[in-house]
Design an enzyme around this catalytic site. Structure first.
Site, PDB file in Angstrom:
ATOM      1  CB  CYS A  11      28.958   1.619 -54.417  1.00  0.00           C
ATOM      2  SG  CYS A  11      29.442   1.605 -52.749  1.00  0.00           S
ATOM      3  CB  VAL A  14      23.802   4.041 -60.928  1.00  0.00           C
ATOM      4  CG1 VAL A  14      24.655   4.581 -62.206  1.00  0.00           C
ATOM      5  CG2 VAL A  14      22.572   4.200 -61.305  1.00  0.00           C
ATOM      6  N   GLY A  15      26.283   2.808 -59.207  1.00  0.00           N
ATOM      7  CA  GLY A  15      27.617   2.611 -58.927  1.00  0.00           C
ATOM      8  C   GLY A  15      27.991   1.099 -58.945  1.00  0.00           C
ATOM      9  CE  LYS A 140      17.744  13.272 -61.913  1.00  0.00           C
ATOM     10  NZ  LYS A 140      18.184  11.997 -62.001  1.00  0.00           N
ATOM     11  CB  ALA A 168      19.383   6.343 -68.413  1.00  0.00           C
ATOM     12  CE  LYS A 239      15.840  12.671 -65.312  1.00  0.00           C
ATOM     13  NZ  LYS A 239      14.743  11.393 -65.352  1.00  0.00           N
ATOM     14  N   GLY A 356      17.070   3.101 -65.760  1.00  0.00           N
ATOM     15  CA  GLY A 356      17.737   1.671 -65.382  1.00  0.00           C
ATOM     16  C   GLY A 356      19.205   1.663 -64.978  1.00  0.00           C
TER      17      GLY A 356
HETATM   18  N1  LIG Z   1      18.876   4.315 -61.607  1.00  0.00           N
HETATM   19  C1  LIG Z   1      18.581   4.793 -62.647  1.00  0.00           C
HETATM   20  O1  LIG Z   1      17.841   4.657 -63.514  1.00  0.00           O
HETATM   21  C2  LIG Z   1      19.162   6.551 -62.828  1.00  0.00           C
HETATM   22  C3  LIG Z   1      19.322   7.083 -64.045  1.00  0.00           C
HETATM   23  C4  LIG Z   1      19.753   8.350 -64.211  1.00  0.00           C
HETATM   24  C5  LIG Z   1      20.555   8.934 -63.183  1.00  0.00           C
HETATM   25  N2  LIG Z   1      20.544   8.111 -61.902  1.00  0.00           N
HETATM   26  C6  LIG Z   1      21.130   8.877 -60.843  1.00  0.00           C
HETATM   27  O2  LIG Z   1      22.235   8.165 -60.611  1.00  0.00           O
HETATM   28  C7  LIG Z   1      22.622   8.346 -59.258  1.00  0.00           C
HETATM   29  C8  LIG Z   1      22.781   6.956 -58.692  1.00  0.00           C
HETATM   30  O3  LIG Z   1      21.615   6.445 -58.481  1.00  0.00           O
HETATM   31  P1  LIG Z   1      21.305   5.118 -57.672  1.00  0.00           P
HETATM   32  O4  LIG Z   1      19.644   4.623 -57.945  1.00  0.00           O
HETATM   33  O5  LIG Z   1      22.371   4.208 -57.713  1.00  0.00           O
HETATM   34  O6  LIG Z   1      21.034   5.468 -56.189  1.00  0.00           O
HETATM   35  P2  LIG Z   1      21.163   4.749 -54.956  1.00  0.00           P
HETATM   36  O7  LIG Z   1      21.160   3.402 -55.011  1.00  0.00           O
HETATM   37  O8  LIG Z   1      20.683   5.493 -53.919  1.00  0.00           O
HETATM   38  O9  LIG Z   1      22.788   5.021 -54.506  1.00  0.00           O
HETATM   39  C9  LIG Z   1      23.158   5.992 -54.098  1.00  0.00           C
HETATM   40  C10 LIG Z   1      24.717   5.647 -53.416  1.00  0.00           C
HETATM   41  O10 LIG Z   1      25.303   7.085 -53.225  1.00  0.00           O
HETATM   42  C11 LIG Z   1      25.928   6.906 -52.036  1.00  0.00           C
HETATM   43  N3  LIG Z   1      26.062   8.038 -51.240  1.00  0.00           N
HETATM   44  C12 LIG Z   1      25.175   8.992 -50.630  1.00  0.00           C
HETATM   45  N4  LIG Z   1      25.644  10.116 -50.225  1.00  0.00           N
HETATM   46  C13 LIG Z   1      26.911  10.035 -50.681  1.00  0.00           C
HETATM   47  C14 LIG Z   1      28.028  11.011 -50.469  1.00  0.00           C
HETATM   48  N5  LIG Z   1      27.996  12.399 -49.784  1.00  0.00           N
HETATM   49  N6  LIG Z   1      29.227  10.833 -50.895  1.00  0.00           N
HETATM   50  C15 LIG Z   1      29.304   9.611 -51.556  1.00  0.00           C
HETATM   51  N7  LIG Z   1      28.561   8.624 -51.661  1.00  0.00           N
HETATM   52  C16 LIG Z   1      27.209   8.910 -51.393  1.00  0.00           C
HETATM   53  C17 LIG Z   1      24.914   5.910 -50.996  1.00  0.00           C
HETATM   54  O11 LIG Z   1      25.577   5.414 -49.862  1.00  0.00           O
HETATM   55  P3  LIG Z   1      24.943   4.279 -49.122  1.00  0.00           P
HETATM   56  O12 LIG Z   1      25.326   2.959 -49.798  1.00  0.00           O
HETATM   57  O13 LIG Z   1      25.803   4.142 -47.749  1.00  0.00           O
HETATM   58  O14 LIG Z   1      23.524   4.796 -48.883  1.00  0.00           O
HETATM   59  C18 LIG Z   1      24.949   4.896 -52.185  1.00  0.00           C
HETATM   60  O15 LIG Z   1      25.754   3.972 -52.376  1.00  0.00           O
HETATM   61  C19 LIG Z   1      21.498   9.229 -58.543  1.00  0.00           C
HETATM   62  O16 LIG Z   1      21.903  10.427 -58.511  1.00  0.00           O
HETATM   63  C20 LIG Z   1      20.468   9.125 -59.695  1.00  0.00           C
HETATM   64  O17 LIG Z   1      19.594  10.157 -59.788  1.00  0.00           O
HETATM   65  C21 LIG Z   1      19.888   7.090 -61.612  1.00  0.00           C
HETATM   66  C1  LIG Z   2      18.662  -0.980 -59.375  1.00  0.00           C
HETATM   67  O1  LIG Z   2      19.448  -1.235 -58.304  1.00  0.00           O
HETATM   68  C2  LIG Z   2      18.665  -1.173 -57.136  1.00  0.00           C
HETATM   69  C3  LIG Z   2      19.849  -1.612 -56.053  1.00  0.00           C
HETATM   70  O2  LIG Z   2      20.510  -2.819 -56.347  1.00  0.00           O
HETATM   71  C4  LIG Z   2      17.676  -2.228 -57.041  1.00  0.00           C
HETATM   72  O3  LIG Z   2      17.007  -2.085 -55.932  1.00  0.00           O
HETATM   73  C5  LIG Z   2      16.548  -1.700 -58.393  1.00  0.00           C
HETATM   74  O4  LIG Z   2      15.499  -2.800 -58.474  1.00  0.00           O
HETATM   75  C6  LIG Z   2      17.441  -1.783 -59.415  1.00  0.00           C
HETATM   76  N1  LIG Z   2      16.573  -1.028 -60.785  1.00  0.00           N
HETATM   77  C7  LIG Z   2      16.395  -1.834 -61.912  1.00  0.00           C
HETATM   78  C8  LIG Z   2      15.588  -1.233 -62.787  1.00  0.00           C
HETATM   79  O5  LIG Z   2      17.190  -2.891 -62.104  1.00  0.00           O
END
Ligand SMILES: NC(=O)c1ccc[n+]([C@@H]2O[C@H](COP(=O)([O-])OP(=O)(O)OC[C@H]3O[C@@H](n4cnc5c(N)ncnc54)[C@H](OP(=O)(O)O)[C@@H]3O)[C@@H](O)[C@H]2O)c1
Ligand SMILES: *[C@@H]1O[C@H](CO)[C@@H](O)[C@H](O)[C@H]1NC(C)=O
Length: 376
Positions: A11, A14-15, A140, A168, A239, A356
Site C-alpha cells: 500500500c 500504487v496500492g 515486475k 503502466a 520490462k 504514475g
Molecule cells: N508508480 C508507478 O508509476 C508504477 C508504474 C508501473 C509499475 N509500478 C510498480 O508498482 C509497484 C508499486 O509501486 P509504488 O510506487 O506503489 O511503490 P511503493 O510506494 O514503494 O510501495 C510499495 C509497497 O509495498 C510494500 N511492500 C514491500 N515489501 C512487501 C512485501 N514483501 N509484501 C507486501 N508488501 C510489501 C511496502 O510496504 P511499506 O509501506 O511497509 O514500505 C509499500 O507499501 C512497484 O513494483 C512498481 O515497480 C509502479
Molecule cells: C505516487 O505516490 C507516492 C507515494 O504517495 C508519491 O510520493 C508520489 O509523488 C506519487 N507519484 C505521482 C507521480 O503522483
C-alpha cells in the site's frame, strides 16, 4: 451482484491509489452488477485481514483511514484494534494469506493483487494460483524471476493479469497478446519504456548537457530518488524480459544485454547520490554530447530503448530515424513499436503516459475487472 474479493499486497503510491479507485468506482461497478470487496491489505511488515474472509470486508471509511495512515508514514500495525480484523506479522503473514487463498480459491474466488516492489511475493502468488485464485500484478519482480518459477506462475494464463507492469495503464500486454492469438507472428519490438530516459534523451536533442537534463528530470520528480536507478537500465530490462517471455522466449534477466548510462566508477559503491549529481554526472557530458551529435549528422536521434528481435534482446542506446514514432518522441511518454506480418511496413504503435500512481492503479483495476468471469 457478483462479488470480487480482493487482497492487496503493498500500500504505497500504487496500492493506495488502487483502494481509492475501488471506492470511487462503486456506482460504476454496481451498474455492471459487480462489487469489489477488500478482505485484506499488506505492507512490508504486516497483513491486515478481516476475521471472516467469506462473510466480511473492510469498509470504505476504514480503507480511507488506512490510506491516510500509510501516507502519513504509519505502519499497518498502528491500526490494530480499530475494527473486526486481525493484524498478523512475520511468518504468520504468508501463512494467513495462503489460508485465505485456500478458502476463497475453492469457493467464491479471490484476486491477490501485488502492488509491492518486492521480489519475495512470488511464492505466495504461485500458491494462490495453485489454490484456484487469480493474481494481478503491478510489481515486475515476480515475473522476472527464474524461468521455471515464471512458467509456473503464468501456467494458468486465464488467472493472471499484469498489464500495468509495462507502460503502466497503456494496453501493451493486451495488444501483444491479441496479435499473437490471431496467429500473426511478431518479429520485432522496440520501445522506449522509461518515462525518465525518454525525457532525458529527447531533451538532449536541443543541445542541453546530460548533467543539466538529468538534474532537471529529478527536479520534475521524473526520476527515482537516486537517478542511477533509472540510468542503470535495470527497470527497462525487467520490462523487456516480461515482453520477451510473452513472445515465448525462455530466457532469464542475466541473459539480457543491458547498457548502463553511467560507468562502475560512478556507481553507488563509489559515491553518494549527492556526489554523483554534483560532480559524477558532469564527467559524462562530453561523451553523451558526442553521441548525440554523431546521430544528428546522420539524420538520427539517440533513444534509450529495449529491442527484442531475432535471437537478441537488449536494452541501451540506439540511433533511430528522426521521423519514426520513437524518433518523434518528446517528453516522458512511453512509445512502443510492434512489428509483425500484419504490422510490417506500418508498425502497431502504442504511446502515452507510461507511469504514475493513478494510471498504474487504473490499469490494475481494469485487470481485476477483466477477471470477473472467474468469480461467483
Ligand atoms: N508508480 C508507478 O508509476 C508504477 C508504474 C508501473 C509499475 N509500478 C510498480 O508498482 C509497484 C508499486 O509501486 P509504488 O510506487 O506503489 O511503490 P511503493 O510506494 O514503494 O510501495 C510499495 C509497497 O509495498 C510494500 N511492500 C514491500 N515489501 C512487501 C512485501 N514483501 N509484501 C507486501 N508488501 C510489501 C511496502 O510496504 P511499506 O509501506 O511497509 O514500505 C509499500 O507499501 C512497484 O513494483 C512498481 O515497480 C509502479
Ligand atoms: C505516487 O505516490 C507516492 C507515494 O504517495 C508519491 O510520493 C508520489 O509523488 C506519487 N507519484 C505521482 C507521480 O503522483
Amino acid at each position: 451482484m457478483k462479488s470480487i474479493r480482493v487482497l492487496v499486497m503493498g500500500c504505497g503510491g500504487v496500492g493506495r491509489q488502487l483502494l481509492e479507485h475501488i471506492i470511487s468506482c462503486r456506482s460504476l461497478h454496481a451498474q455492471q452488477n459487480l462489487v469489489l470487496r477488500v478482505v485484506g491489505v499488506c505492507d512490508s511488515q504486516s497483513l491486515l485481514l478481516v476475521d471472516d474472509v467469506s462473510e466480511m470486508e473492510l469498509n470504505d471509511e476504514f480503507l480511507l483511514e488506512l490510506c491516510r495512515a500509510k501516507s502519513a508514514g504509519s505502519p499497518l500495525s498502528s491500526l490494530r484494534g480499530s475494527g473486526k480484523f486481525h493484524v498478523f506479522e512475520n511468518f504468520e503473514v504468508k501463512e494467513k494469506v495462503i489460508d485465505a487463498a485456500g478458502l476463497l480459491g475453492s469457493s467464491s474466488g479471490l484476486a491477490v493483487v501485488d502492488c509491492s516492489a518486492s521480489s519475495e511475493t512470488v511464492e505466495i502468488l504461485m500458491q494462490a494460483i495453485d489454490l484456484g485464485c487469480c493474481v494481478v500484478l503491478a510489481n515486475k519482480k515476480p515475473l522476472t524471476c527464474k524461468i521455471d518459477e515464471y512458467e509456473k506462475l503464468v501456467s494458468k494464463f486465464r488467472h493472471i493479469r499484469y498489464e500495468s507492469t509495462v507502460g503502466a495503464g497503456l494496453p501493451v500486454i493486451a495488444s501483444i497478446t491479441r496479435v499473437l492469438a490471431s496467429g500473426d507472428p511478431i518479429f520485432r519490438i522496440i520501445g522506449s519504456l522509461s518515462g525518465t530516459l525518454g525525457y532525458v534523451m529527447s531533451e538532449l536533442e536541443d543541445g542541453k548537457l546530460f548533467s543539466q537534463v538529468v538534474n532537471a528530470a529529478k527536479g520534475l520528480g521524473y526520476t527515482e530518488p537516486d537517478p542511477r536507478d533509472d540510468l542503470g537500465g535495470m527497470d527497462v530490462a525487467r520490462k523487456a524480459l516480461i515482453l520477451a517471455r510473452l513472445l515465448g522466449w525462455r530466457i532469464n534477466l542475466d541473459e539480457l544485454k543491458v547498457e548502463s548510462l553511467y560507468p562502475n566508477e560512478l556507481g553507488p559503491s563509489s559515491m553518494s547520490t549527492e556526489e554523483f549529481l554534483n560532480r559524477g554526472l558532469q564527467s559524462l557530458d562530453s561523451y553523451m554530447a558526442d553521441k548525440v551529435r554523431g546521430a544528428s549528422l546522420k539524420g538520427n536521434v539517440l533513444r534509450y530503448v529495449c529491442v527484442i528481435e531475432g535471437s537478441r534482446c537488449h536494452v541501451g542506446l540506439q540511433e533511430l530515424p528522426k521521423d519514426s514514432p520513437l524518433g518523434r518522441l518528446r517528453g516522458s511518454d512511453n512509445v512502443i513499436e510492434i512489428y509483425s506480418r500484419c504490422y510490417k511496413k506500418s508498425p502497431l504503435v502504442i504511446q502515452g503516459a507510461g507511469a504514475g500512481n493513478d494510471t498504474t492503479a487504473a490499469g490494475v483495476l481494469a485487470d481485476i475487472i477483466d477477471l470477473q468471469d472467474l468469480f461467483l
